[in-house]
Design an enzyme around this catalytic site. Structure first.
Site, mmCIF file in Angstrom:
data_model
loop_
_atom_site.group_PDB
_atom_site.id
_atom_site.type_symbol
_atom_site.label_atom_id
_atom_site.label_comp_id
_atom_site.label_asym_id
_atom_site.label_seq_id
_atom_site.Cartn_x
_atom_site.Cartn_y
_atom_site.Cartn_z
ATOM 1 C CE LYS A 1 -1.341 7.382 -10.530
ATOM 2 N NZ LYS A 1 -0.087 6.632 -10.324
ATOM 3 C CD GLU B 1 -5.724 7.223 -9.366
ATOM 4 O OE1 GLU B 1 -5.314 6.099 -9.023
ATOM 5 O OE2 GLU B 1 -5.756 7.583 -10.566
ATOM 6 N NE ARG C 1 6.473 8.367 -14.976
ATOM 7 C CZ ARG C 1 6.577 7.559 -13.922
ATOM 8 N NH1 ARG C 1 5.690 7.625 -12.945
ATOM 9 N NH2 ARG C 1 7.560 6.687 -13.843
ATOM 10 C CD GLU D 1 3.193 3.069 -5.147
ATOM 11 O OE1 GLU D 1 3.929 2.616 -6.044
ATOM 12 O OE2 GLU D 1 2.039 3.514 -5.362
ATOM 13 C CD1 TRP E 1 8.991 3.381 -14.100
ATOM 14 C CD2 TRP E 1 9.445 1.214 -14.449
ATOM 15 N NE1 TRP E 1 7.851 2.791 -14.584
ATOM 16 C CE2 TRP E 1 8.094 1.461 -14.809
ATOM 17 C CE3 TRP E 1 9.950 -0.069 -14.589
ATOM 18 C CZ2 TRP E 1 7.250 0.461 -15.291
ATOM 19 C CZ3 TRP E 1 9.113 -1.072 -15.063
ATOM 20 C CH2 TRP E 1 7.773 -0.811 -15.405
ATOM 21 C CD GLU F 1 2.741 2.010 -14.231
ATOM 22 O OE1 GLU F 1 3.614 2.628 -13.599
ATOM 23 O OE2 GLU F 1 1.755 1.478 -13.680
ATOM 24 N NE ARG G 1 -5.747 4.697 -12.219
ATOM 25 C CZ ARG G 1 -4.458 4.442 -12.127
ATOM 26 N NH1 ARG G 1 -3.856 3.696 -13.037
ATOM 27 N NH2 ARG G 1 -3.735 4.926 -11.156
ATOM 28 C CG ASP H 1 3.296 6.777 -9.542
ATOM 29 O OD1 ASP H 1 2.134 6.805 -9.130
ATOM 30 O OD2 ASP H 1 3.936 5.729 -9.671
#
Length: 711
Positions: A372, A399, A348, A405, A555, A303, A336, A377
């Site tokens: 993750k 994670e 992704r 969020e 996105w 990112e 990460r 995400d």
């Protein structure tokens, strides 16, 4: 009592700050979290405990053991209304002590591991023993948890943490803001440090120690190099000094470009000798401020963040360079794996595997690759990340996101332990049946020593720390699962409810039932059947399934749901992507056939016609809409059930949640209406019988989302 090892007056005063907050004579603002030492209401239970504990006996001395004893003393005064003195004894045999709580070290108990504790309770004697004094502190909180939840004290048990590093990741910025923070500004109050230490940092440390959290990454992974300056190292030292007595080590998130931007070097290439020397010198400087520094957390080449790939190097090159700078110290590097490219024809889902799989076995022993829980995400429901079944030679940490969020921020009641458990209990089949994600993460599957579970924190400056009062339960649940991922989500909910709200049987059951139903309810009115990534652009709040243009194709919402006249869903079984092949054959078989795929993951792996017949007997369209409408009704049911709790729990807590449930109902309708009106354009089908269409139009619903972009 030996005075020479007593905690200093500041620590003692801050510990007693907890007592001043105890009692039930005023509205509870939530500031005490689950460390409420209010008088036990049931007189018989209270008196039974009180007659068992006449003294706290120290058989060992250290600052931390005395801190643990004082925590006990404070707690028992609040819970039992009884002054329990702390006494210093050199006599070890437990038979010589009656009606006492003994605190001691025990190097002979072969069942005890580092930081673990043994708890023996019988006939008016409680004995807490451990290999080290941190284990004794954890044991004290373990005993208090039993008392707070009014359990019978008859036990002989050993509790060892399953994960070495149990870490909170704070996404706090130098200016006091918190990225993805929904409970106020940063608790660190950077502008006041190091001269003034906010007392809430001690409360924060106690809360973390009570659930076994032993590491804190103090700043945002989108890191500013400023955190590596002497100015900020002095501030971080101030925080580290407060956290240290509670067994919590500080990590710093670093900007990989720091040698260039901060050090004035011409490059930040990890193989450049000058860059290596810069990091070694910076690491030594950090240790001069913080002798027990935990290490670095790095977000690189993700990112827009800089990283080793900017210089033609690999993630292993970057991580190993930092690990080399740690040689001679106990610190580690957490790297990460959240990386992906902006490829409109890509997925992704596959990107982390592509970049990291060739590097399996190349990372230094001081490196943990932090993955993750899911491959996209932090969506409300994701299949477990395929990396967990693919990396036998790399130490992988997991994670989770505690902050909500993509889960309604601080307005929606969502209990996340079931999500954490769903991932940890998932079977990767990496070494046959039983190769769960939890066993990968705790190191038992591949006999790895450096293990990690990290959670993106939801703490802030709000009086109750987390915005939504039930957000506290997610912080609590994360810590308990990081300590022992085999605990059930329901058991943890019962613990938290008993410690925070009530031990009365009926209201406790009502609250736990709501908590356990909250995540599937949210998924029903937002992302049913495996839909994902349809939230509002940038702010990630509310629905925006029509989003087609953004800074990157991945996105947008349409990139993921692929809704059209022909159907909906992202085919990862070989059509749009081959991501399903990243899993073991047994997992592919489970998810690869739409006729047998778990409906919770259906749209994750399959693009299906609107009239496709599901195992429920409904068509895909009818099932989708049934779940959207059901989710709204479930929130209404939460409201009705919550009303039954009025007068049975603290009124301030009750009113806070009651108001937020009204918001949640309104926004559940927002999600339902937006998704029905948008997807109906493609399906051309009516709602299932008995469901009423919204009274507003799609354009009216779109206008609701637009207000979030106003400045």
């Amino acid at each position: 009592m030996n005075k020479t090892t007593k905690p200093n007056l500041l620590k003692k005063a801050l510990l007693f700050f907890a007592v001043l907050l105890s009692g039930q004579t005023y509205a509870d603002d939530g500031g005490r979290l689950w460390l409420k030492y209010d008088l036990i209401a049931d007189q018989a239970v209270r008196e039974n405990y009180a007659k068992s504990f006449d003294k706290i006996v120290l058989l060992e001395h250290s600052e931390r053991i005395i801190l643990a004893a004082e925590e006990l003393q404070v707690a028992l005064k609040g819970l039992l209304g009884k002054d329990v003195p702390i006494e210093d004894f050199s006599e070890r045999p437990k038979e010589k002590h009656k009606n006492a709580i003994l605190l001691m070290l025990d190097q002979d108990n072969t069942k005890l591991e580092t930081d673990g504790y043994a708890l023996f309770c019988k006939n008016g004697l409680a004995m807490i023993s451990a290999q080290n004094d941190l284990g004794v502190l954890y044991g004290v909180f373990g005993l208090l948890r039993k008392i707070q939840t009014e359990q019978t004290l008859d036990c002989d048990e050993v509790e060892n943490p399953k994960i070495r590093w149990r870490m909170l990741n704070h996404w706090d910025n130098a200016n006091g803001t918190v990225e993805r923070g929904y409970a106020g500004s940063s608790i660190w109050k950077w502008f006041e440090l190091p001269e003034r230490i906010d007392p809430r940092i001690v409360q924060y440390a106690r809360a973390n120690a009570s659930i076994g959290i032993n590491a804190v990454s103090i700043n945002n992974v989108n890191a500013s190099a400023r955190f590596l300056t002497a100015e900020y190292l002095r501030k971080i030292k101030g925080v580290a000094d407060v956290l240290r007595p509670y067994g919590i080590k500080v990590f710093i998130s670093v900007n990989f470009k720091a040698p260039k931007t901060l050090g004035g070097l011409e490059t930040s290439d990890p193989l450049d000798e000058g860059v290596k020397n810069w990091w070694q010198e910076k690491t030594e400087e950090i240790y001069s401020y913080i002798p027990d520094f935990g290490g670095y957390l790095v977000k690189a080449n993700s990112e827009g963040e800089p990283g080793p790939q900017d210089y033609g190097r690999t993630h292993a090159d970057g991580a190993n360079m930092l690990a080399e700078a740690m040689k001679g110290h106990d610190g580690i590097v957490v790297w990460r794996a959240f990386v992906y490219n902006a490829d409109p024809n890509g997925d992704r889902f596959e990107e982390a595997n592509k970049q990291f799989k060739p590097l399996d076995g190349q990372f230094d022993d001081k490196v943990i690759v932090q993955v993750k829980n899911g491959p996209i995400d932090f969506m409300p429901r994701e299949p477990f990340h395929p990396m967990f079944g693919q990396f036998p030679k790399t130490q992988l940490g997991i994670e989770f996101q505690i902050t909500q969020e993509y889960l309604g921020h601080a307005t929606h009641l969502i209990y996340l332990a079931p999500m954490f458990k769903e991932c940890l209990d998932s079977d990767t089949y990496a070494k046959g049946k039983g190769s769960t994600v939890g066993r990968v993460v705790d190191g038992s599957l591949y006999q790895q020593k450096q293990t990690l579970m990290a959670g993106v924190a939801n703490t802030g400056s709000d009086a109750n720390w987390t915005g939504h009062p039930f957000g506290q339960a997610n912080w609590y649940a994360f810590g308990r699962l990081a300590w022992d991922h085999t605990l059930s989500a329901e058991q943890i909910a019962q613990e938290w409810t008993g410690m925070t709200l009530t031990n009365k049987k009926n209201p406790e059951k009502e609250i736990v039932d709501i908590m356990m139903a909250s995540l599937p309810t949210y998924i029903n009115y937002t992302y049913p059947l495996g839909l994902h990534h349809m939230m509002g652009e940038g702010h990630h709040y509310g629905p925006q399934p029509w989003l087609a243009k953004s800074g990157r194709p991945d996105w947008t919402s349409v990139y993921y749901h692929r809704a059209g006249k022909d159907g909906i869903g992202f085919d990862r079984s070989g059509g749009m992507s081959k991501a399903l092949k990243l899993y073991a054959p047994e997992v592919q078989k489970k998810w690869g056939n739409p006729a047998t795929c778990d409906l919770n993951y259906l749209m994750w792996f399959h693009h299906l016609p609107w009239n496709y017949k599901l195992t429920t007997g409904r068509t895909l369209w009818d099932e989708l809409m049934t779940r959207y409408y059901l989710g709204v009704e479930q929130v209404k049911d939460f409201e009705n059930r919550w009303h039954n709790l009025k007068g049975q729990i603290d009124n301030a807590f009750y009113e806070n949640v009651n108001s937020r449930l009204k918001i949640q109902e309104r926004e559940a309708k927002w999600w339902r209406d937006a998704c029905y009106l948008y997807f109906e354009q493609f399906s051309g089908l009516p709602l299932p019988k008995g469901l009423q269409p919204p009274k507003r139009t799609l354009e009216e619903v779109k206008a609701l989302e637009k207000v979030y972009h106003l400045r």
